[in-house]
Design an enzyme around this catalytic site. Sequence first.
Site, PDB file in Angstrom:
ATOM      1  N   SER A 208     -18.414   9.089  -2.028  1.00 48.16           N
ATOM      2  CA  SER A 208     -17.093   9.228  -1.339  1.00 48.16           C
ATOM      3  C   SER A 208     -16.169  10.097  -2.114  1.00 48.16           C
ATOM      4  O   SER A 208     -15.980   9.675  -3.204  1.00 48.16           O
ATOM      5  CB  SER A 208     -16.360   7.703  -0.966  1.00 48.16           C
ATOM      6  OG  SER A 208     -17.505   6.965  -0.658  1.00 48.16           O
ATOM      7  N   ALA A 209     -15.743  10.834  -1.327  1.00 54.09           N
ATOM      8  CA  ALA A 209     -14.613  12.186  -2.033  1.00 54.09           C
ATOM      9  C   ALA A 209     -13.333  11.236  -2.429  1.00 54.09           C
ATOM     10  O   ALA A 209     -13.094  10.497  -1.704  1.00 54.09           O
ATOM     11  CB  ALA A 209     -14.316  13.162  -1.145  1.00 54.09           C
ATOM     12  N   PHE A 210     -12.818  11.543  -3.755  1.00 51.34           N
ATOM     13  CA  PHE A 210     -11.731  10.923  -4.199  1.00 51.34           C
ATOM     14  C   PHE A 210     -10.545  11.507  -3.223  1.00 51.34           C
ATOM     15  O   PHE A 210     -10.451  12.815  -2.957  1.00 51.34           O
ATOM     16  CB  PHE A 210     -11.615  11.282  -5.634  1.00 51.34           C
ATOM     17  CG  PHE A 210     -11.937  10.255  -6.478  1.00 51.34           C
ATOM     18  CD1 PHE A 210     -11.110   9.507  -7.227  1.00 51.34           C
ATOM     19  CD2 PHE A 210     -13.246   9.821  -6.657  1.00 51.34           C
ATOM     20  CE1 PHE A 210     -11.497   8.287  -8.355  1.00 51.34           C
ATOM     21  CE2 PHE A 210     -13.817   8.837  -7.495  1.00 51.34           C
ATOM     22  CZ  PHE A 210     -12.930   8.229  -8.182  1.00 51.34           C
ATOM     23  N   ASP A 277     -13.709  -8.394   3.757  1.00 52.43           N
ATOM     24  CA  ASP A 277     -13.296  -8.354   2.532  1.00 52.43           C
ATOM     25  C   ASP A 277     -12.026  -7.471   2.470  1.00 52.43           C
ATOM     26  O   ASP A 277     -11.833  -6.449   1.746  1.00 52.43           O
ATOM     27  CB  ASP A 277     -14.267  -7.843   1.828  1.00 52.43           C
ATOM     28  CG  ASP A 277     -13.869  -8.083   0.293  1.00 52.43           C
ATOM     29  OD1 ASP A 277     -13.119  -9.024  -0.063  1.00 52.43           O
ATOM     30  OD2 ASP A 277     -14.328  -7.275  -0.397  1.00 52.43           O
TER      31      ASP A 277
END
Length: 408
Positions: A208-210, A277
């Site tokens: 997942s890209a920051f 969550d």
Amino acid sequence: SRRHKLYREELNLTSPAAPLPLRPESSWLQFHLGISRDGLYPRSSPAVTRLLRDMRELPTISADYSQDEKALLGACDCSQIVKPSGVHLKLVLRFQDFGKAMFKPMRQKREEETPEDFFYFVDFQRHNAEIAAFHLDRILDFRRVPPTVGRLINVTKEILEVTKNEVLQSVFFVSPASNVCFFAKCPYMCKTEYAVCGNPHLLEGSLSAFLPSLNLAPRLSIPNPWIRSYSFDGKEEWEVNPHYCNTVREIYPYSNSNRLLNIVDMAIFDFLIGNMDRHHYEMFTKFGDDGFLLHLDNARGFGRHSHDEISILAPLSQCCTIKRTTLLRLQLLAEPEYRLSEVMRESLLQDPLAPVLTEPHLLALDRRLQLILDTVGKCIDTFGEATVVANDTTQPQSPAEHRARLDT
């Protein structure tokens, strides 16, 4: 450790590296520059297409623990962390052009369902759920999940041999089956029994890209008004008070902004993926109270296709409000020619780890979508469409216009 030290000396990795220039055309930079108050990226963004390709293909140049693990080890001062454990291992991988992605390894096979007796806060984190959540978010036109792609990682060459973190190096070992494994180094359940292993070196995971750093793009982390109890027997007020939304509506910023509508969007998204969550949400401070909510950390989704957790829809059912654009999109995806499961199936075929979801999970999306529309229908019958459906556009778009957007 000795082998890793020799490897670094051979490549002269102990000497200071020369400063690297930042290429303006790099996919990571273009992705960051494309963030606006409408979402993390524009529709049909070429930058996102390039970013997914780069995360899938570029070699890693370093690997490290995430800030969560570092905070628990005392290596950094990080606030608002979620305590990691051995079964929730994640790493930060870096690429050229200052690219950075969160790697979550495979912990559960696609055909396995979360056991009924598991509480949501001890559930596995699933790499394929992160991938599928990105595709669903894009199909819903929310664009609030960072670009995510699946990848087969060589844990020896792409993690062990590029990391400079001696703690991370120390948790690698070779299993009795001659597979290379590693585990989380932290105070919670961090043992070799909870290790992840390659086959013998290759391991599935999501990347997942920051987002831009907090220095460049500050974000707030805010408790979800519909947060669940994280104890074995506790209950939150919303779980016992059907009129809980009336209280929320009186609290700033839910009293005078689109924030509540964005919470409902998030609940709809979480219900579709089965994520219980969502204890906090984040948003960019630059866009103010009406900014979009980031849909981060979706790895606890897609755990049980045979169960629909209706309580996730509490913001919708208790507040009886929804954006018009969201409702039109959902109605479109319920039509036979644009059925959500089929659109998801086609979209997920683009990922290198396809099939990302099993067929029962795809079919569960159609069933849950109809439950959402049924909930909206009950609200409209009770309060009227004018009260329930919020006009979030100056000129509401017709279903035909939404079809055109879906096709792109």
